[in-house]
Design a protein around this motif. Structure first.
Motif, PDB file in Angstrom:
ATOM      1  N   HIS B 259       0.516  -1.253   0.205  1.00  0.00           N
ATOM      2  CA  HIS B 259      -0.601  -0.030  -0.260  1.00  0.00           C
ATOM      3  C   HIS B 259       0.661   1.067  -0.136  1.00  0.00           C
ATOM      4  O   HIS B 259       1.691   1.282   0.325  1.00  0.00           O
ATOM      5  N   ALA B 260       0.565   2.220  -0.805  1.00  0.00           N
ATOM      6  CA  ALA B 260       0.883   3.968  -0.617  1.00  0.00           C
ATOM      7  C   ALA B 260       0.101   4.840   0.209  1.00  0.00           C
ATOM      8  O   ALA B 260      -0.603   4.693  -0.592  1.00  0.00           O
ATOM      9  N   PHE B 261       1.061   4.784   0.927  1.00  0.00           N
ATOM     10  CA  PHE B 261       0.564   6.651   1.324  1.00  0.00           C
ATOM     11  C   PHE B 261       1.035   7.800   1.380  1.00  0.00           C
ATOM     12  O   PHE B 261       2.395   7.689   0.574  1.00  0.00           O
ATOM     13  N   ASP B 262       0.116   8.310   0.768  1.00  0.00           N
ATOM     14  CA  ASP B 262       0.840  10.205   0.926  1.00  0.00           C
ATOM     15  C   ASP B 262       1.311  10.285   1.764  1.00  0.00           C
ATOM     16  O   ASP B 262       0.760  10.829   3.146  1.00  0.00           O
ATOM     17  N   ALA B 263       2.305  10.246   2.408  1.00  0.00           N
ATOM     18  CA  ALA B 263       3.211  10.538   3.592  1.00  0.00           C
ATOM     19  C   ALA B 263       2.932  11.901   4.494  1.00  0.00           C
ATOM     20  O   ALA B 263       2.938  12.037   5.872  1.00  0.00           O
ATOM     21  N   GLU B 264       2.240  12.381   3.791  1.00  0.00           N
ATOM     22  CA  GLU B 264       2.218  13.809   4.224  1.00  0.00           C
ATOM     23  C   GLU B 264       1.061  13.560   4.694  1.00  0.00           C
ATOM     24  O   GLU B 264       0.449  14.396   4.929  1.00  0.00           O
ATOM     25  N   MET B 265       0.264  13.142   4.396  1.00  0.00           N
ATOM     26  CA  MET B 265      -0.779  12.847   4.766  1.00  0.00           C
ATOM     27  C   MET B 265      -0.837  12.149   6.234  1.00  0.00           C
ATOM     28  O   MET B 265      -2.110  12.075   6.634  1.00  0.00           O
ATOM     29  N   ILE B 266       0.220  11.577   6.716  1.00  0.00           N
ATOM     30  CA  ILE B 266       0.605  10.327   8.281  1.00  0.00           C
ATOM     31  C   ILE B 266       0.614  11.726   8.982  1.00  0.00           C
ATOM     32  O   ILE B 266       2.010  12.106   8.768  1.00  0.00           O
ATOM     33  N   ALA B 267      -0.701  12.375   9.946  1.00  0.00           N
ATOM     34  CA  ALA B 267       0.251  12.915  10.846  1.00  0.00           C
ATOM     35  C   ALA B 267       1.376  12.485  11.821  1.00  0.00           C
ATOM     36  O   ALA B 267       1.435  11.346  12.179  1.00  0.00           O
ATOM     37  N   ASP B 268       2.112  13.660  11.842  1.00  0.00           N
ATOM     38  CA  ASP B 268       3.314  13.238  12.967  1.00  0.00           C
ATOM     39  C   ASP B 268       4.232  11.973  12.739  1.00  0.00           C
ATOM     40  O   ASP B 268       5.117  11.464  12.846  1.00  0.00           O
ATOM     41  N   ARG B 269       3.925  11.733  10.979  1.00  0.00           N
ATOM     42  CA  ARG B 269       4.388  10.239  10.657  1.00  0.00           C
ATOM     43  C   ARG B 269       4.765   9.539  10.849  1.00  0.00           C
ATOM     44  O   ARG B 269       5.858   9.034  11.553  1.00  0.00           O
ATOM     45  N   GLN B 270       4.020   8.677  12.175  1.00  0.00           N
ATOM     46  CA  GLN B 270       3.502   8.169  13.030  1.00  0.00           C
ATOM     47  C   GLN B 270       2.771   7.106  12.557  1.00  0.00           C
ATOM     48  O   GLN B 270       1.791   7.569  12.303  1.00  0.00           O
ATOM     49  N   ILE B 271       3.195   6.436  12.074  1.00  0.00           N
ATOM     50  CA  ILE B 271       2.090   4.866  11.331  1.00  0.00           C
ATOM     51  C   ILE B 271       2.620   4.216  12.701  1.00  0.00           C
ATOM     52  O   ILE B 271       3.449   3.175  13.665  1.00  0.00           O
ATOM     53  N   THR B 272       0.499   4.249  12.710  1.00  0.00           N
ATOM     54  CA  THR B 272       0.657   2.695  14.153  1.00  0.00           C
ATOM     55  C   THR B 272       0.042   1.106  14.083  1.00  0.00           C
ATOM     56  O   THR B 272      -1.285   2.306  13.678  1.00  0.00           O
ATOM     57  N   VAL B 273       0.026   0.366  13.968  1.00  0.00           N
ATOM     58  CA  VAL B 273      -0.372  -0.930  14.234  1.00  0.00           C
ATOM     59  C   VAL B 273      -1.657  -1.385  15.123  1.00  0.00           C
ATOM     60  O   VAL B 273      -0.242  -1.485  16.288  1.00  0.00           O
ATOM     61  N   ARG B 274      -2.732  -1.109  14.964  1.00  0.00           N
ATOM     62  CA  ARG B 274      -3.395  -1.189  15.825  1.00  0.00           C
ATOM     63  C   ARG B 274      -5.137  -1.533  15.710  1.00  0.00           C
ATOM     64  O   ARG B 274      -5.094  -1.754  14.579  1.00  0.00           O
ATOM     65  N   CYS B 275      -5.260  -2.463  17.021  1.00  0.00           N
ATOM     66  CA  CYS B 275      -7.319  -2.923  16.941  1.00  0.00           C
ATOM     67  C   CYS B 275      -7.922  -1.198  16.346  1.00  0.00           C
ATOM     68  O   CYS B 275      -7.741  -0.011  17.523  1.00  0.00           O
TER      69      CYS B 275
END
Lengths: 358, 791
Positions: B259-275
């Protein structure tokens, strides 16, 4: 014809005269026989000459007046005359009876083209017929028939068959469940195999015909209910080679000898290795006036070696026992063999369909 | 999955022709559902190079093209499309080519210009739905070579490793005892390290079993080059933009979803994988608003979900034309988690289909690099240094699978050499950790999630050895002795009897419509309902077989039939009150119209007595010879013309005319319908006492007819019973042969004529003996019923 009545006077007629009388009775009677034109005329002649009060009897009565030396000759002659008349009558009567009967039969002509009296004709449903025939073939191979309930539980229909809880087949989209209960309508007849294995120790050789249900939209080739025949053989050394032999034997018995049969690898949760079975059949295509014939592989059934997980579920030791299972759609078999193109015909029960194929 | 042979060949290191491909796929268990020859099989659809495109001299809308198809001279082809230009590569169908729509091409003349072929549009060759003109091919395609061959392949659910061009090529190669390799893609990286630009935190390490990511800055999102567009199309996908196309391309090529994300739309450049949290919602790429379930696994930024993990991205972080920085995700998720979430929300995407069947953990970084390299190639940009890789290895120790060669032989019934078995395993990518005499210890490759047991490996050996090479033989079929189904004999007898009586067997569904039942007043309380019926027509299990037969009767009446005689032997269902369902096997008959009748004799209308005769026949055929008749109260039946045959208080069979109200509610009007119903099990149980043989009489019987005049109200059955009781030792049977009312009889009386049979086992009867017996009978019927001998 005048009948000579002998005047019985008692004043001793000479025997020569009696003999002459008998002779003339004879010739007179024989002429009458000859002249009789029907069986009933014959009977009249018989009564006239041979009855107790007939002319011969009259002559006999006069015999008493003869001397004892003359009597035998007259008696003998009288008997001979009676025999001759009887014989002639019988012959004449037989001839006449024969021709009379011939004439009667000749007159008894009827219109043989009028319709015969219709008998109420019943029929066995083509699905039943197919099940009977398939069962017959497998009985000959040593299998016996087992049946089970149409309403099943999750364990027999899925769990024991190594179909895990998350398997798509268990989805509400594919399986019909009963309201307010965990029960379901069996999606195959495999639960019958599970029940059979639970109820008896191996070895086991069964086929399970019956109704099965799927949550399928009904169209020409799909039905919400259809019939399956599944088979199961469990033994000490049952091998994949045996599975292929038995299936080929079945196809040859059901569809015809020498039909090429092929096995393709496939996947079912309850068997491994698994195979789809195809047979080569002639396909006739009609496009307008053009009729073309070709050969095509047609899928007949799925099969495979029983997965060890299934044996574990029913308490058979997979190290000791091996087995194969197969399953086919009854409607499909009937459709292929009878050239039926719409599965819905089986369940409409239109008597035009039933009486045609039953 | 639609497979392009052109694409497949790029991964195979040997040549395979279309027919061989189809045959090979069948042999290794990949079902080919449909094929489209786009030239590779026939050689009649080739890549053409347009040398010139000129206006047709006599038609404005036609062009005359000179097309190089690799032959000695270019072909002249008249074409009606407008999008082709000189210099383009196009698919050219040559005379003799049969197109997927069945049309066979011929040399023709169009408005005076000879046309030696056809330039093809996508729809004409079953390529895509695009109808806007000729299919323009990438310039890389070689002039004159056959275009393609497409196969629609169905991959069984245990083989997610084959859900890609590379995966399929790998299995085809194994079948040819060859191995193909994936060359590790080389990625050119910049100085800045990804960990300074993107943070990944996986909270659910059981559900997200690996998470790899890369970051690419300064990409130029735009259209993809033609080769990419056509490659996606060959698999049935549409091009979106170069970045999204790359993720799709790698999914198709390697089978690993990205999957490709627009990284500038990722708040705080923080990816969290959670339920998901209670009440949380998100909007997916396709603009579906999803109310999330606590078991849904999410890819989130510091504030909100940005993707439904493994299923679909979120609309909020979608790559668009304005995207400048791309964060590329290549992860691995728990199959069950993805399957449940996808099914919960009604999604089935290319991505979810692969994850729920089981993706290859080891492929995650490879696919990531392949995609990164392609994005750089197609959209430019700079790749941050390094790869984020959470859980690159899992600690779970895998024990090698034991494979006993004796077991292989025993299960397959075939002798397969040890060397061949080893060869097969190696070509499948298995590692033989230890080879001993008569057994191997095997580690299956990471992409074969289906291989974990000995049986799985034996299946693979059979598959690659070839099912057709295993000898077929008949076993000695031996089973423990079994009794057949309890009612089988009774069912067979009943069926034979009904068919002999001229009835047609029907087979019906076990369910009917609750509406119909309700209308007819037949809906039981409680009903046995289907929880998830496909439609209302089949929502309730039938309470009786009769209901189905009446529907069949209605069908036949609608189609013009008048004389209908149907029976069915099948299950009826009832709720037992304790949550279980009782199934009982019933036999039922419906009859209407008349029987017999021809030009020389009248038809006999079907009535109560026809039904009664069938009911009696049913009992005798299963071996029941004793019963009593009793009136029947069943609202489905005529109140006066229905009865049951009983043994004591047990009902064996009920029959009679059906109630007109019931018939009307089932759309059967203006006809009388009779029915017979019985439960099979009680008959079958009572039939166990076998019929006894009776000595056949050696002395002549004496028959006497008597006609008795009695009140209408005296039932014939009562008279018969009295006669039987009073008949004495010599009496054998009485048979009613005539019933008369009317002239010569007082009103309210009727005359019943019986044929009486007398006999003795040891002598011929005398007249006076018979006379005495008859007198006793006459006395008894006069006494009991006031019946007199008719003079």
């Amino acid at each position: 014809m005048a009948v000579r009545r002998t005047q019985s006077s008692g004043n001793g007629e000479p025997p020569g005269d009696l003999l002459t009388q008998l002779d003339s009775i004879r010739s007179e009677a024989l002429a009458a026989v000859e002249a009789a034109g029907s069986v009933s005329a014959c009977d009249e002649v018989r009564i006239r000459y041979l009855a107790k009060k007939g002319p011969i009897q009259d002559v006999m009565k006069l015999m008493g007046k003869l001397g004892s030396d003359e009597r035998p000759a007259v008696g003998e002659r009288a008997n001979a005359v009676r025999d001759a008349i009887t014989e002639a009558l019988a012959a004449r009567r037989a001839t006449l009876a024969k021709s009379e009967r011939a004439a009667r039969l000749e007159a008894e002509f009827i219109d043989i083209t009028l319709p015969g009296t219709p008998r109420p004709l019943g029929s066995i449903h083509p699905i039943t017929r197919t099940i009977q025939e398939v069962s017959h073939i497998f009985r000959g191979l040593g299998f016996s028939v087992a049946e089970g309930p149409e309403v099943e539980d999750d364990w027999h229909n899925f769990e024991a068959l190594n179909i895990p809880a998350d398997h798509p087949a268990r989805d509400m989209h594919d399986t019909l469940y009963l309201a307010g209960s965990p029960l379901l309508l069996r999606t195959h007849t495999s639960p019958v195999q599970i029940r059979a294995m639970m109820s008896q120790p191996p070895p086991l050789a069964i086929i399970c015909p019956g109704k099965t249900y799927r949550r399928d939209q009904i169209d020409a080739t799909h039905s919400a209910m259809f019939h399956q025949i599944e088979g199961l053989l469990v033994g000490k050394d049952v091998a994949f080679s045996h599975l292929m032999g038995v299936i080929e034997e079945f196809i040859h018995a059901f569809f015809g000898p020498d039909i090429p049969v092929r096995f393709r690898p496939s996947f079912f949760p309850f068997t491994e290795p698994s195979a789809e079975v195809d047979m080569l059949r002639r396909v006739v295509k009609r496009e307008g006036d053009r009729v073309s014939e070709s050969e095509a592989w047609t899928e007949i059934m799925g099969c495979g070696m029983v997965d060890p997980e299934v044996f574990k579920a029913v308490g058979y030791d997979p190290e000791v026992w091996t087995g194969f299972a197969f399953g086919m759609g009854v409607e499909r078999l009937a459709m292929i063999r009878s050239g039926i193109t719409d599965i819905r015909l089986f369940f409409e029960n239109d008597i035009r369909f039933l009486s045609q194929l039953g | 999955m639609r497979v392009s042979l052109r694409w497949l060949r790029q991964h195979l290191n040997f040549k395979i022709e279309p027919d061989a491909l189809v045959d090979c796929l069948m042999r290794i268990g990949m079902e080919v559902e449909e094929t489209f020859d786009l030239g590779m099989k026939s050689g009649l659809l080739v890549v053409g190079h347009l040398q010139s495109v000129e206006k047709h001299p006599k038609a404005d809308k036609l062009t005359v093209c000179q097309v190089d198809t690799g032959g000695e001279r270019p072909l002249t082809i008249v074409c009606g499309a407008a999008n082709h230009r000189a210099g383009d590569k196009v698919p050219v169908a040559l005379p003799g080519m049969t197109l997927p729509n069945g049309l066979t091409l011929r040399r023709t003349e169009i408005r005076g210009v000879a046309s030696e072929g056809m330039l093809c549009s996508p729809t004409e060759i079953a390529w895509s739905q695009d109808d806007s003109g000729i299919l323009i091919l990438p310039p890389e395609f070689k002039t004159g070579e056959p275009f393609d061959f497409l196969a629609e392949v169905s991959i069984t659910s245990n083989r997610p490793d084959c859900m890609s061009i590379f995966g399929l090529a790998r299995d085809i190669a194994a079948a040819h005892r060859k191995k193909i390799y994936l060359h590790a893609p080389r990625v050119q990286e910049q100085l800045e390290h990804i960990e300074q630009l993107l943070h990944v935190s996986v909270k659910e390490r059981q559900l997200c079993t690996r998470y790899c990511a890369r970051l690419i800055r300064n990409v130029k999102v735009g259209p993809s080059p033609l080769w990419m567009v056509r490659a996606l199309e060959s698999a049935g996908l549409r091009s979106i933009n170069n970045v999204v196309d790359v993720t799709n391309f790698v999914l198709l090529e390697l089978g690993h979803p990205l999957h490709a994300f627009d990284a500038e739309m990722i708040a705080d450049r923080q990816i969290t994988v959670r339920c998901a949290q209670p009440g949380e919602e998100m909007k997916t790429l396709d603009d579906t608003k999803v109310s999330l379930h606590p078991d849904d696994l999410l890819i989130c930024d510091s504030r909100r979900p940005i993707a439904l993990a493994g299923i679909m991205g979120g609309a909020n972080s979608e790559v668009t034309e304005t995207t400048n920085v791309v964060a590329l995700e290549s992860a691995h998720f728990d199959p069950t988690c993805i399957r449940r979430a996808a099914s919960r929300h009604g999604f089935s995407t290319d991505s979810s289909q692969r994850f729920e069947r089981g993706a290859d953990r080891d492929m995650a970084p490879v696919a990531l690099n392949r995609a990164t390299q392609l994005i750089r190639e197609l959209a430019g940009g700079e790749v941050a240094k390094g790869v984020i890789d959470v859980q690159p290895t899992i600690t779970e120790t895998k024990t090698p699978v034991q494979l006993r060669l004796a077991r292989v032989r025993r299960l397959l019934g075939a002798e397969i050499a040890q060397t061949e078995i080893a060869d097969i395993l190696v070509h499948l990518g298995c590692e033989i950790v230890r080879a001993e005499r008569e057994q191997f210890f095997v580690n299956p490759p990471s992409y074969r999630v289906d291989l974990g047991r000995e049986a799985d490996l034996i299946e693979e050996i059979a598959r690659l050895h070839g099912y057709d090479k295993i000898p077929r033989s008949l076993p000695a079929v031996v089973g423990q002795p079994r009794r057949g189904p309890a009612n089988a004999l009774a069912v067979e007898r009943l069926r034979e009897a009904f068919v002999a009586e001229g009835l047609h067997e029907a087979v019906n569904f076990g369910f009917v419509s609750s509406d119909t039942l309700r209308k007819a007043g037949l809906l039981p309380v409680p009903p046995v309902s289907v929880r998830n019926p496909l439609n209302r027509e089949y929502d309730t299990l039938r309470p009786s077989v009769l209901v189905s037969l009446l529907a069949n009767a209605a069908h036949n009446l609608r189609h013009g039939a008048r004389d209908i005689r149907l029976f069915e032997i099948g299950n009826a269902f009832a709720a037992d009150g304790a949550g279980a369902v009782r199934e009982s096997l019933e036999a039922a008959v419906v009859l209407t119209g008349s029987l017999g009748g021809s030009w020389d004799r009248p038809a006999h209308p079907i009535d109560f007595y026809t039904a009664k005769g069938l009911a009696e026949r049913a009992l005798t055929t299963v071996g029941i010879t004793q019963w009593q008749i009793a009136p029947l109260t069943d609202p489905r039946y005529h109140p006066k013309r229905a009865a049951a045959l009983m043994q004591g208080s047990a009902e064996l069979v009920r029959f009679g005319e059906l109630h007109p109200g019931l018939l009307e509610s089932l759309d059967i009007e203006d006809v009388r319908v009779c029915a017979v119903e019985m439960a099979v099990a009680p008959l079958s149980e009572r039939a166990r006492a076998r019929r006894r043989f009776m000595e056949i009489p050696r002395f002549p019987r004496v028959e006497r007819d008597i006609a008795l005049v009695a009140d209408e109200a005296v039932p014939a059955g009562d008279l018969q019973a009295t006669i039987e009781k009073a008949g004495g030792e010599l009496f054998e049977r009485a048979r009613l042969f005539d019933l008369y009312r009317g002239e010569n009889l007082p009103a309210g009386k009727r005359s019943l004529a019986f044929a009486l049979t007398f006999g003795a086992a040891d002598r011929t009867l005398r007249d006076d003996e018979v006379q005495t017996a008859i007198e006793a009978i006459l006395h008894a019927v006069a006494e009991a019923h006031g019946a007199t001998l008719r003079s």
